[in-house]
Design a protein around this motif. Structure first.
Motif, mmCIF file in Angstrom:
data_model
loop_
_atom_site.group_PDB
_atom_site.id
_atom_site.type_symbol
_atom_site.label_atom_id
_atom_site.label_comp_id
_atom_site.label_asym_id
_atom_site.label_seq_id
_atom_site.Cartn_x
_atom_site.Cartn_y
_atom_site.Cartn_z
ATOM 1 N N PHE A 166 0.847 -1.193 0.000
ATOM 2 C CA PHE A 166 0.000 0.000 0.000
ATOM 3 C C PHE A 166 0.888 1.251 0.000
ATOM 4 O O PHE A 166 1.968 1.257 0.598
ATOM 5 N N THR A 167 0.388 2.303 -0.644
ATOM 6 C CA THR A 167 1.073 3.586 -0.641
ATOM 7 C C THR A 167 0.077 4.689 -0.336
ATOM 8 O O THR A 167 -0.950 4.805 -1.017
ATOM 9 N N ILE A 168 0.389 5.496 0.674
ATOM 10 C CA ILE A 168 -0.447 6.628 1.021
ATOM 11 C C ILE A 168 0.187 7.898 0.462
ATOM 12 O O ILE A 168 1.421 8.033 0.450
ATOM 13 N N SER A 169 -0.663 8.802 -0.013
ATOM 14 C CA SER A 169 -0.178 10.077 -0.521
ATOM 15 C C SER A 169 -1.248 11.131 -0.273
ATOM 16 O O SER A 169 -2.393 10.792 0.048
ATOM 17 N N ARG A 170 -0.875 12.393 -0.413
ATOM 18 C CA ARG A 170 -1.837 13.465 -0.206
ATOM 19 C C ARG A 170 -1.577 14.604 -1.165
ATOM 20 O O ARG A 170 -0.444 14.822 -1.589
ATOM 21 N N ASP A 171 -2.663 15.310 -1.468
ATOM 22 C CA ASP A 171 -2.589 16.520 -2.282
ATOM 23 C C ASP A 171 -3.093 17.648 -1.403
ATOM 24 O O ASP A 171 -4.301 17.781 -1.183
ATOM 25 N N ASN A 172 -2.177 18.445 -0.875
ATOM 26 C CA ASN A 172 -2.567 19.483 0.073
ATOM 27 C C ASN A 172 -3.430 20.564 -0.576
ATOM 28 O O ASN A 172 -4.290 21.144 0.076
ATOM 29 N N ALA A 173 -3.226 20.814 -1.846
ATOM 30 C CA ALA A 173 -4.025 21.824 -2.540
ATOM 31 C C ALA A 173 -5.488 21.413 -2.631
ATOM 32 O O ALA A 173 -6.383 22.253 -2.669
ATOM 33 N N LYS A 174 -5.711 20.100 -2.663
ATOM 34 C CA LYS A 174 -7.081 19.573 -2.778
ATOM 35 C C LYS A 174 -7.590 19.014 -1.462
ATOM 36 O O LYS A 174 -8.711 18.490 -1.401
ATOM 37 N N ASN A 175 -6.779 19.104 -0.402
ATOM 38 C CA ASN A 175 -7.169 18.531 0.905
ATOM 39 C C ASN A 175 -7.617 17.079 0.744
ATOM 40 O O ASN A 175 -8.625 16.659 1.315
ATOM 41 N N THR A 176 -6.872 16.325 -0.022
ATOM 42 C CA THR A 176 -7.239 14.963 -0.372
ATOM 43 C C THR A 176 -6.113 13.999 -0.018
ATOM 44 O O THR A 176 -4.934 14.315 -0.227
ATOM 45 N N VAL A 177 -6.508 12.847 0.512
ATOM 46 C CA VAL A 177 -5.558 11.780 0.803
ATOM 47 C C VAL A 177 -5.955 10.558 -0.015
ATOM 48 O O VAL A 177 -7.139 10.299 -0.237
ATOM 49 N N TYR A 178 -4.934 9.839 -0.486
ATOM 50 C CA TYR A 178 -5.145 8.670 -1.322
ATOM 51 C C TYR A 178 -4.501 7.446 -0.669
ATOM 52 O O TYR A 178 -3.526 7.557 0.076
ATOM 53 N N LEU A 179 -5.051 6.278 -0.994
ATOM 54 C CA LEU A 179 -4.431 5.030 -0.581
ATOM 55 C C LEU A 179 -4.421 4.104 -1.786
ATOM 56 O O LEU A 179 -5.471 3.624 -2.213
ATOM 57 N N GLN A 180 -3.247 3.896 -2.350
ATOM 58 C CA GLN A 180 -3.088 2.955 -3.443
ATOM 59 C C GLN A 180 -2.823 1.582 -2.856
ATOM 60 O O GLN A 180 -1.835 1.407 -2.127
ATOM 61 N N MET A 181 -3.682 0.648 -3.151
ATOM 62 C CA MET A 181 -3.588 -0.689 -2.581
ATOM 63 C C MET A 181 -3.309 -1.690 -3.700
ATOM 64 O O MET A 181 -4.131 -1.863 -4.606
ATOM 65 N N ASN A 182 -2.149 -2.313 -3.651
ATOM 66 C CA ASN A 182 -1.750 -3.312 -4.639
ATOM 67 C C ASN A 182 -1.597 -4.675 -3.980
ATOM 68 O O ASN A 182 -1.496 -4.774 -2.757
ATOM 69 N N SER A 183 -1.573 -5.705 -4.790
ATOM 70 C CA SER A 183 -1.388 -7.077 -4.295
ATOM 71 C C SER A 183 -2.356 -7.372 -3.155
ATOM 72 O O SER A 183 -1.961 -7.891 -2.105
ATOM 73 N N LEU A 184 -3.593 -7.043 -3.369
ATOM 74 C CA LEU A 184 -4.590 -7.194 -2.307
ATOM 75 C C LEU A 184 -4.808 -8.662 -1.963
ATOM 76 O O LEU A 184 -4.749 -9.551 -2.828
#
Length: 122
Positions: free
Chosen positions: A67-85
């Motif tokens: 899993f990889t977490i990332s954020r876009d501060n300009a959009k106040n958004t957080v993402y979670l990329q989930m691979n090999s589930l």
């Protein structure tokens, strides 16, 4: 009132991928920490990954390397990329934001999203 809008959950086969998104509505000067938690049936809610405003990330041991977490501060958004589930990743995933500071100076300590279901099954 702060609203967290989550999206991206669903049904996926083992080995597949999903990307979760969580957007916080409102004009924030800063959000100290954003993260994802999950709760499987009959179990407690556990942290999956968190990320600070400086992009310092932490992961649960069970998801490191997948899993990889990332954020876009300009959009106040957080993402979670989930691979090999894996089937054991099946749970309701909740977004959490901490330390929200509005431009007005108003401070909110913590807000939870409504949760999005992730099911890993063949």
């Amino acid at each position: 009132q702060v609203q967290l809008v989550e999206s991206g959950g669903g049904l996926v086969q083992p080995g597949g991928s999903l990307r979760l998104s969580c957007a916080a509505s409102g004009g924030f000067r800063n959000i100290a920490r954003m993260g994802w938690y999950r709760q499987a049936p009959g179990k407690q809610r556990d942290v999956v990954a968190t990320i600070t405003s400086g992009n310092g990330a932490n992961y649960a041991d069970s998801v490191k390397g997948r899993f990889t977490i990332s954020r876009d501060n300009a959009k106040n958004t957080v993402y979670l990329q989930m691979n090999s589930l894996k089937p054991e990743d099946t749970a309701v995933y909740y977004c959490n934001v901490e330390g929200l500071r509005y431009y007005s100076g108003t401070y909110i300590s913590s807000v939870w999203g409504q949760g999005t279901q992730v099911t890993v099954s063949s």
